[in-house]
Motif scaffolding. Structure first.
Motif, PDB file in Angstrom:
ATOM      1  N   LYS A  18       0.810  -1.226   0.000  1.00 11.70           N
ATOM      2  CA  LYS A  18       0.000   0.000   0.000  1.00 11.70           C
ATOM      3  C   LYS A  18       0.841   1.274   0.000  1.00 11.70           C
ATOM      4  N   GLY A  19       2.150   1.157  -0.179  1.00  3.02           N
ATOM      5  CA  GLY A  19       3.017   2.332  -0.163  1.00  3.02           C
ATOM      6  C   GLY A  19       2.656   3.351  -1.229  1.00  3.02           C
ATOM      7  N   GLY A  20       2.302   2.899  -2.399  1.00  2.00           N
ATOM      8  CA  GLY A  20       1.911   3.806  -3.476  1.00  2.00           C
ATOM      9  C   GLY A  20       0.631   4.550  -3.146  1.00  2.00           C
ATOM     10  N   GLU A  21      -0.352   3.848  -2.557  1.00  9.07           N
ATOM     11  CA  GLU A  21      -1.605   4.486  -2.160  1.00  9.07           C
ATOM     12  C   GLU A  21      -1.350   5.531  -1.071  1.00  9.07           C
ATOM     13  N   LEU A  22      -0.493   5.189  -0.118  1.00  8.45           N
ATOM     14  CA  LEU A  22      -0.156   6.136   0.951  1.00  8.45           C
ATOM     15  C   LEU A  22       0.512   7.371   0.363  1.00  8.45           C
ATOM     16  N   ALA A  23       1.466   7.175  -0.529  1.00  9.41           N
ATOM     17  CA  ALA A  23       2.149   8.304  -1.159  1.00  9.41           C
ATOM     18  C   ALA A  23       1.167   9.166  -1.948  1.00  9.41           C
ATOM     19  N   ASP A  49      14.643   1.663  -0.830  1.00  7.36           N
ATOM     20  CA  ASP A  49      14.764   0.212  -0.677  1.00  7.36           C
ATOM     21  C   ASP A  49      13.492  -0.480  -0.202  1.00  7.36           C
ATOM     22  N   ASP A  50      12.505   0.280   0.242  1.00  6.83           N
ATOM     23  CA  ASP A  50      11.264  -0.311   0.751  1.00  6.83           C
ATOM     24  C   ASP A  50      10.099   0.565   0.296  1.00  6.83           C
ATOM     25  N   ALA A  51       9.384   0.124  -0.727  1.00  6.48           N
ATOM     26  CA  ALA A  51       8.314   0.923  -1.328  1.00  6.48           C
ATOM     27  C   ALA A  51       7.137   1.161  -0.381  1.00  6.48           C
ATOM     28  N   ASP A  52       7.075   0.446   0.720  1.00  4.49           N
ATOM     29  CA  ASP A  52       5.995   0.645   1.684  1.00  4.49           C
ATOM     30  C   ASP A  52       6.368   1.628   2.791  1.00  4.49           C
ATOM     31  N   ARG A  77     -12.044  17.663   0.785  1.00  2.00           N
ATOM     32  CA  ARG A  77     -10.789  17.692   0.030  1.00  2.00           C
ATOM     33  C   ARG A  77     -10.496  16.346  -0.627  1.00  2.00           C
ATOM     34  N   GLU A  78     -11.408  15.400  -0.557  1.00  2.00           N
ATOM     35  CA  GLU A  78     -11.268  14.062  -1.129  1.00  2.00           C
ATOM     36  C   GLU A  78     -10.402  13.132  -0.295  1.00  2.00           C
ATOM     37  N   PHE A  79     -10.037  13.540   0.905  1.00  2.00           N
ATOM     38  CA  PHE A  79      -9.270  12.672   1.794  1.00  2.00           C
ATOM     39  C   PHE A  79      -9.403  13.206   3.216  1.00  2.00           C
ATOM     40  N   THR A  80      -9.096  12.347   4.169  1.00  2.00           N
ATOM     41  CA  THR A  80      -9.115  12.739   5.578  1.00  2.00           C
ATOM     42  C   THR A  80      -7.850  12.206   6.242  1.00  2.00           C
ATOM     43  N   VAL A  81      -7.621  12.620   7.450  1.00  2.00           N
ATOM     44  CA  VAL A  81      -6.496  12.092   8.221  1.00  2.00           C
ATOM     45  C   VAL A  81      -6.641  10.574   8.346  1.00  2.00           C
ATOM     46  N   GLU A  82      -7.873  10.096   8.484  1.00  2.00           N
ATOM     47  CA  GLU A  82      -8.115   8.655   8.599  1.00  2.00           C
ATOM     48  C   GLU A  82      -7.710   7.910   7.328  1.00  2.00           C
ATOM     49  N   ASP A  83      -7.791   8.594   6.170  1.00  2.00           N
ATOM     50  CA  ASP A  83      -7.346   7.969   4.922  1.00  2.00           C
ATOM     51  C   ASP A  83      -5.853   7.657   4.971  1.00  2.00           C
ATOM     52  N   VAL A  84      -5.112   8.505   5.639  1.00  5.66           N
ATOM     53  CA  VAL A  84      -3.675   8.272   5.811  1.00  5.66           C
ATOM     54  C   VAL A  84      -3.469   7.186   6.863  1.00  5.66           C
TER      55      VAL A  84
END
Length: 107
Positions: A18-23, A49-52, A77-84
């Motif tokens: 999920k590293g890409g989604e988080l980024a 070295d670690d994409a997550d 804004r299409e996201f919340t703190v909880e999304d992170v």
């Protein structure tokens, strides 16, 4: 521009794969903060070295600016703190520092 007094290195570990989604979500946060009063730097970095593992380097002029920016992160804004937070395996690691000087520092 005011000299920043608050600096943070924040390290977040995403759930496996999920590293890409988080980024992506953090990049949306960065877009909201662009031009926000008191935000001097908010840079999203992905570990080589670690994409997550995603890191944020941030600098602020004062705590009031940080608080105002957090208040601006809303579902509209299409996201919340909880999304992170929902993409993480645990709590973010936060290292606070006092910015001093160097290239890229606001004056």
């Amino acid at each position: 521009m005011s000299t920043p007094t608050i600096g943070r290195f924040v390290t977040m570990r995403a759930q496996p794969g999920k590293g890409g989604e988080l980024a992506d979500v953090l990049s949306k946060v960065a877009a909201v903060l662009e031009g926000a009063p008191g935000c001097q730097m908010y840079v999203i970095c992905r570990d080589k070295d670690d994409a997550d593992v995603v890191r944020v380097i941030e600098m602020w002029t004062d705590q009031e600016s940080v608080n105002a920016a957090l208040a601006a992160v809303t579902p509209e804004r299409e996201f919340t703190v909880e999304d992170v937070l929902g993409k993480l395996t645990g709590r973010p690691e936060v290292v606070e520092f006092t910015p001093l000087s160097g290239p890229g520092m606001p004056s």
